[in-house]
Design an enzyme around this catalytic site. Structure first.
Site, PDB file in Angstrom:
ATOM      1  N   CYS A   1     -71.192 -10.619  -5.543  1.00 32.00           N
ATOM      2  CA  CYS A   1     -70.962 -10.641  -6.856  1.00 32.00           C
ATOM      3  C   CYS A   1     -69.570 -11.119  -7.451  1.00 32.00           C
ATOM      4  O   CYS A   1     -69.498 -11.637  -8.417  1.00 32.00           O
ATOM      5  CB  CYS A   1     -71.137  -9.011  -7.600  1.00 32.00           C
TER       6      CYS A   1
ATOM      7  N   HIS B   1     -67.967  -3.754  -9.149  1.00 32.09           N
ATOM      8  CA  HIS B   1     -68.853  -4.655  -9.670  1.00 32.09           C
ATOM      9  C   HIS B   1     -68.321  -5.723 -10.579  1.00 32.09           C
ATOM     10  O   HIS B   1     -67.182  -5.432 -10.966  1.00 32.09           O
ATOM     11  CB  HIS B   1     -70.191  -4.317 -10.066  1.00 32.09           C
TER      12      HIS B   1
ATOM     13  N   ASP C   1     -75.222 -10.314 -16.647  1.00 30.32           N
ATOM     14  CA  ASP C   1     -75.061 -10.229 -15.097  1.00 30.32           C
ATOM     15  C   ASP C   1     -75.340 -11.341 -14.345  1.00 30.32           C
ATOM     16  O   ASP C   1     -76.869 -11.501 -14.079  1.00 30.32           O
ATOM     17  CB  ASP C   1     -75.394  -9.001 -14.750  1.00 30.32           C
TER      18      ASP C   1
END
Length: 630
Positions: free
Chosen positions: A272, A299, A316
């Protein structure tokens, strides 16, 4: 990935955070952590004592439910390695000894820590990291790097797709009731081509450009490796180098974790951190006001300022999700603490956009006082905006934008309560076992509600499923493919227990199994005879399954007749089963149930369609149904 901190204050803070839990949750977590510490200290050279499986009941039932428990392990040096936590051999045991002493003191009801003061080491480390991240975000403003980023984007292709979608929406709007209450000018303002281009960019990035890496593949045999350790990097663009070992070739494969986006434009892979890093750069290269969002609970993602909506939009790239800020709290079940936004203009605490439970988050925010955080972020922003090359016009614009953002976050909780019925799914990036163990997805019953009409192909219906290719084929008796359906779930009616398709690259096998934590799993296929001129004559099933350590895979047929009579037929031998007891039934339910097994990997001991990845053409399941005329 969570980075272990090197000060005692952080370890004391982790232990103290255990007190936020209910008494029984806290006590179980403390006992489990103490056992882990003692096992390692008792046998420090035994790799088995240094390993904690993420699907182990100790993790699932005692550590994950407890606030601060996993943080304790990370803080003493444990690292995530695919489906386990592991304490590398090069990590000093001094912090583990300290954790053991702190936990022992707690169990003896002795005070183990003091309240963290405003000028604590933990706060200094936190502020230092914020300052560093605010400096690094300026990489996105390099004109040469932006030019390089634009060169990898198929801009014309994305613009055509966006305009096509815009025309389709305009056409749909023209003939809808919405035009009666909304002017065309208002419609254009609310939804611009630039907004739609962003949608196309996100989809392209996720599905065509960037690749998720749990562990790199072996350079010799292409088998996915297993994490072994991490070493520092001498390259200032690289934060660290993970070392992964191929269990087949026994060679070490390096996986550099680049913090600078430029090398990633070529490598196009990572987790990520790399995903959000590159995607934010691409957005800036296309002229979007974009900022990098860092969540302290592990994250990162991107936000874009929408001039038409006058608000920051959550994106995202790992999940291909737009404007679902509650996804992490409601879908992933994350216990958020600090969510910080970094752009060329400012650094902001945007936690409140991502929560419905401000009271719970405030209890978890222990690193510093709220006043000191606000003051520190304000000072960094003022320093940036008062620099010599920062225009007064831009400063005024950003101030107005910040006021709009603050006003938006004031009312977000009320607005979100109105939308409480919205569905928020768990995480999709990363391996399934890893996501389940982290509590970022939930076991769900999946209803595809698909029903196979066997009568539309004539008097003979043959369905073949190949798990290696993950494809269903309806086949004519001469071998011609009459219908194809991709994805094992797409041909099912319903599944329970988080059934998923597991690929074992090391053993070169693939199969369906239930999810960790699930006591059982179930799949149901439905076959019906919609043509009233035909009736069912015979049923034949050929498939395979494997069981280990007392696990069970059981098949059965539910034959349903026109008078609602139902008979259940157990499948005694799924390798070659034949029955005429289904004669004149109008519907068949084919059900397979997975259960049993032993220990922490019991979920894996019942396997349906287990097959070698090298058997590309072999059918994993064949269902043959013969029909006759009335």
């Amino acid at each position: 990935m969570y980075k272990p901190q090197l000060n005692m204050e952080s370890l004391e803070r982790c232990v103290k955070s255990l007190e936020e839990n209910e008494n029984n949750v806290r006590d179980e977590a403390q006992k489990a952590l103490l056992n882990i510490c003692r096992n390692v200290l008792r046998s420090p050279n035994d790799d088995k004592t240094r390993e904690v499986r993420l699907d182990d009941e100790v993790v699932v039932e005692k550590l994950l439910p407890a606030i601060g428990a996993m943080e304790c392990l990370f803080d003493v040096g444990y690292v995530e390695d695919g489906e386990r936590l592991f304490l590398p051999g090069n990590v000093s045991l001094s912090r583990l000894q300290s954790l053991s002493k702190l936990l022992s003191a707690v169990s003896e009801s002795k005070p183990v820590t003091k309240d963290i003061e405003e000028n604590s080491t933990a706060q200094k480390a936190f502020f230092k990291k914020i300052s560093k991240d605010f400096h690094n975000v300026m990489h996105y403003e390099d004109p040469d790097l932006q030019k390089k980023a634009r060169s990898v984007i198929p801009i014309a292709q994305l613009e055509i797709a966006a305009m096509t979608k815009m025309r389709h929406l305009q056409k749909s709007y023209k003939f809808s009731d919405a035009r009666k209450t909304t002017s065309s000018t208002q419609f254009e303002t609310e939804l611009t081509a630039k907004d739609l281009l962003l949608v196309e960019l996100l989809h392209w990035f996720k599905h065509e450009f960037f690749e998720w890496v749990n562990s790199p593949k072996c350079s010799r045999c292409s088998t996915e490796c297993v994490y072994e350790s991490v070493v520092p990097s001498t390259n200032h663009r690289c934060s660290r180098i993970e070392l992964h070992r191929c269990e087949k070739c026994n060679i070490i494969v390096e996986f550099p974790r680049y913090s600078h986006p430029e090398p990633l434009l070529t490598l196009r892979r990572g987790r990520c951190g790399e995903w959000a890093n590159v995607f934010t750069l691409l957005c800036r290269s296309l002229g979007y006001d974009a900022r990098f969002i860092y969540d302290e609970t592990d994250h990162v993602w991107t936000e874009i300022w929408s001039a038409s909506s006058k608000k920051w939009i959550h994106l995202d790239p790992c999940e291909n999700v737009i404007d679902k800020p509650l996804m992490y709290e409601k879908g992933w079940k994350k216990k958020l603490t600090y969510v910080i936004a970094y752009s060329k203009d400012e650094v902001q605490d945007v936690t409140w956009r991502y929560t419905q439970d401000q009271e719970a988050i405030m209890k978890r925010r222990k690193i510093c006082t709220e006043e000191s955080l606000i003051q520190f972020l304000r000072s960094l922003t003022d320093q940036r905006q008062n620099s010599s090359n920062y225009s007064s016009a831009r400063k005024n614009y950003v101030i107005m934008r910040s006021l709009l953002e603050l006003a938006d976050m004031l009312y977000i909780p009320n607005l979100q309560n109105k939308n409480s019925n919205e569905i928020y799914e768990g995480r999709t990036s990363g391996s399934l076992a890893w996501r389940l163990a982290r509590g970022e997805i939930v076991q769900a019953d999946i209803e595809k509600n698909y029903i196979w009409d066997v009568s539309k192909y004539g008097k003979m219906f043959e369905l073949r499923y190949n798990i290696v290719k993950d494809i269903y084929h309806v086949v004519h008796n001469d071998g011609t493919i009459l219908e194809q359906k991709s994805g094992w779930q797409e041909g099912t009616n319903i599944t329970n227990g988080g059934i998923f398709r597991k690929v074992e690259n090391d053993w070169k096998m693939v199969y369906l199994t239930r999810s960790p934590q699930a006591q059982y799993g179930c799949i149901k296929w439905i076959f019906e005879i919609a043509n009233s001129e035909l009736y069912l004559e015979t049923f034949k099933l050929r498939t395979k399954s494997e069981v280990f350590h007392g696990a069970r895979v059981s098949w059965k047929i539910e034959a349903i007749f026109s008078d609602d009579k139902v008979i259940v037929i157990p499948v005694s031998n799924c390798n070659n089963f034949y029955t005429e007891d289904v004669r004149k039934a109008v519907k068949l339910n084919i059900i397979v149930t997975l259960s049993g097994g032993q220990g922490q990997t019991a979920w894996q001991h019942a396997q349906v369609f287990r097959q070698s990845l090298e058997n590309i053409e072999e059918a994993s399941m064949i269902i043959n149904i013969q029909l006759k005329n009335h």
